[in-house]
Design an enzyme around this catalytic site. Sequence first.
Site, short mmCIF file in Angstrom:
data_model
loop_
_atom_site.label_atom_id
_atom_site.label_comp_id
_atom_site.label_asym_id
_atom_site.label_seq_id
_atom_site.Cartn_x
_atom_site.Cartn_y
_atom_site.Cartn_z
N THR A 112 0.70 -1.19 0.04
CA THR A 112 -0.04 -0.07 0.01
C THR A 112 1.05 1.35 0.21
O THR A 112 2.16 1.37 0.41
CB THR A 112 -0.81 0.00 1.19
OG1 THR A 112 -1.74 -1.10 1.26
CG2 THR A 112 -1.90 1.08 0.94
N GLU A 126 -6.55 -8.44 -3.48
CA GLU A 126 -7.16 -7.76 -2.48
C GLU A 126 -8.32 -8.58 -1.79
O GLU A 126 -8.58 -8.59 -0.69
CB GLU A 126 -8.08 -6.46 -2.87
CG GLU A 126 -7.96 -5.41 -1.89
CD GLU A 126 -6.97 -4.71 -1.54
OE1 GLU A 126 -6.42 -4.71 -0.24
OE2 GLU A 126 -6.05 -4.33 -2.56
N SER A 141 -8.32 -2.08 6.41
CA SER A 141 -7.82 -1.26 7.52
C SER A 141 -7.18 0.04 7.27
O SER A 141 -6.74 0.81 7.88
CB SER A 141 -6.33 -2.16 8.20
OG SER A 141 -6.66 -3.51 8.43
N1 GLU Z 1 -5.06 -4.84 1.95
C1 GLU Z 1 -4.75 -4.02 3.14
C2 GLU Z 1 -5.99 -3.22 3.71
O1 GLU Z 1 -6.74 -2.81 2.84
C3 GLU Z 1 -3.74 -2.80 2.76
C4 GLU Z 1 -2.59 -3.69 2.56
C5 GLU Z 1 -1.32 -3.29 3.03
O2 GLU Z 1 -1.23 -2.26 3.63
O3 GLU Z 1 -0.44 -4.01 3.49
O4 GLU Z 1 -6.12 -2.96 4.90
#
Ligand code: GLU
Length: 598
Positions: A409, A448, A476
């Site tokens: 991210t 995702e 998150s």
């Molecule tokens: N897929 C994660 C989320 O949506 C974020 C991925 C990450 O920051 O490692 O919370």
Amino acid sequence: MRILPVLAIATLGATFVATPATAAPPAPTAPGSTASGPTAYGYGGAVATVDPTATAVGLDVLRRGGNAVDAAVATAATLGVTEPFSSGLGGGGFFVYYDAKHHRVSTIDGREAGPATMTSTYFIDPTDGQPYDFQEARVSGLSVGVPGTLATWETATKQWGTRSLAALLRPAADVADRGFPVDATFRQQIADNAAAFGQFDATKALYLPGGAPPAVGSTQRNPDLADTYRLIARQGTGTFYRGPIGADLIRTVQHPPVSANPVGTWAYPIRPGTLTAADLASYQVRKPAPTRSDFRGLTVYGMSTPSSGGTAVGESLNILEKVDPAADRVLHTYLEASALSFADRGRYVGAYTPQPVLDRLISDSWAKQRACQISPTAALTKPVPPGDINARGCTPATVGGPTEQGQSTTNLTVADRWGNVVEYTFTIEQTGGNAIVVPGRGFLLNNELTDFNFTNTQAPAADPNLPGPGKRPRSSMSPTIVLKDGKPFLALGSPGGATIITTVLQILVNRLMLGMTLPEAMAAPRASQRNTAGIQAEPAFHTTYGPALTALGHSFGPDVPELGAATAVEFTRHGGFIASSEPVRRGGGSAGVVHPGR
Ligand code: GLU
């Protein structure tokens, strides 16, 4: 990441020179300089990202009269080139916007959506009834949700921007064509993914030239991605959601292009996915109301479902406010509040959580019900059970299992001279997404859908984050905008999987409760208590605060080298900005302002 010297972006008008990578944190931007270190003070607009090329693009848009949304979209598109393992057209994210004219905070949910045919057993291997191993699910077509990033950019631009999406994609296309120097972070992210990347010709060709990660200092180009951006610029986003780019994307998902000559070995079968052209064509961003909570006279806006960021940060702050700890108990209370909030998140928060439940989770009465469990002298035993949403008082419910997520991210913060603010976190989930570059299109696909729980973590209660038809996985991501007296005071966000919530919360605690300046709050060592037996901490946090916290009964798990890669902007009383990014984490970030000065 910080890119090595010296990158001149001549086509952008004002020439921008990136600061070199150094072992020590670079000094804040000097007045009169356009160089971009981790901290910048000034006026006229601000941009903070992990990457100097992207920050330069955003600043250039602001200098030429674009607003925060224009700059955020151009910056995000550039991060899709220079941070391709964390973001890009193949992923999704959450965009939070403060509109200065209307004094309103709005959000865009550009989260990836699962196929219409997805069921709760989507990640269960039908041959043995067991959940897939995480990496088996990740590197596959199964893990790919409909990407929402391009639809987010289009929606934001149409609704609040002053430039066309086509114009805002141009600088990113130029960077992709011309290339940028590979730095140590970029190379390492490839090295960490070499076995997965090596299974797909398009990924190999781009990121494993000659079968190995590119050398630090070499130039990384991506002409396919430049062409993809330009095609979208010419033909619109329909070419992605309903046209030839989409057709390539769906073919890649349904028939993962596994190489006949892989580099390295991959331990799992590479499974096809079931996403269809109809899933892609029917994708729409959502515009949920932001979460809103109050903390010590400030108003904190965050992202609502399918992200759990807004409710978890809001609930934790409410608990901290209720406990109102003495100075030497602030970190203890931060860890306790976060553990309690993670228990509640696991039990109650998913894409379809009813609004009254979300409202209750960030209500003062809920904070009271949860805060009363915290002792100033003894840490709770973790994991703590979630609270009972139907009860009042301190009665615990049954224990729920914790959830874990990866580390990828990217995040950006932009503010303009009119007072508009964008806080945007976007991702392709794991670093490197599902490892599959769409052949001929130059971008990696997300994984995702692995953010769903593969099996019920809350049994015998229901798990709000199991897969379902067209559902979006719980996130998150916690893009957060804080207002003071109705005006922007602070905007911040971070990557880091589930640690995003604790990183954002800890920066707020550092700034609002421990009296640190924003750059200090960003640089301070971090720890994350996500309702697990052991706190996950950076070594400096463990060394500095470990003895006192251990004496209170806290336990530490194995340390991690770093947590998060945050960006933030603070608004000073005199109409100025403090733009702030990481001094060291993920190779150091890049913050800049339009007119440097204090
Ligand atoms: N897929 C994660 C989320 O949506 C974020 C991925 C990450 O920051 O490692 O919370």
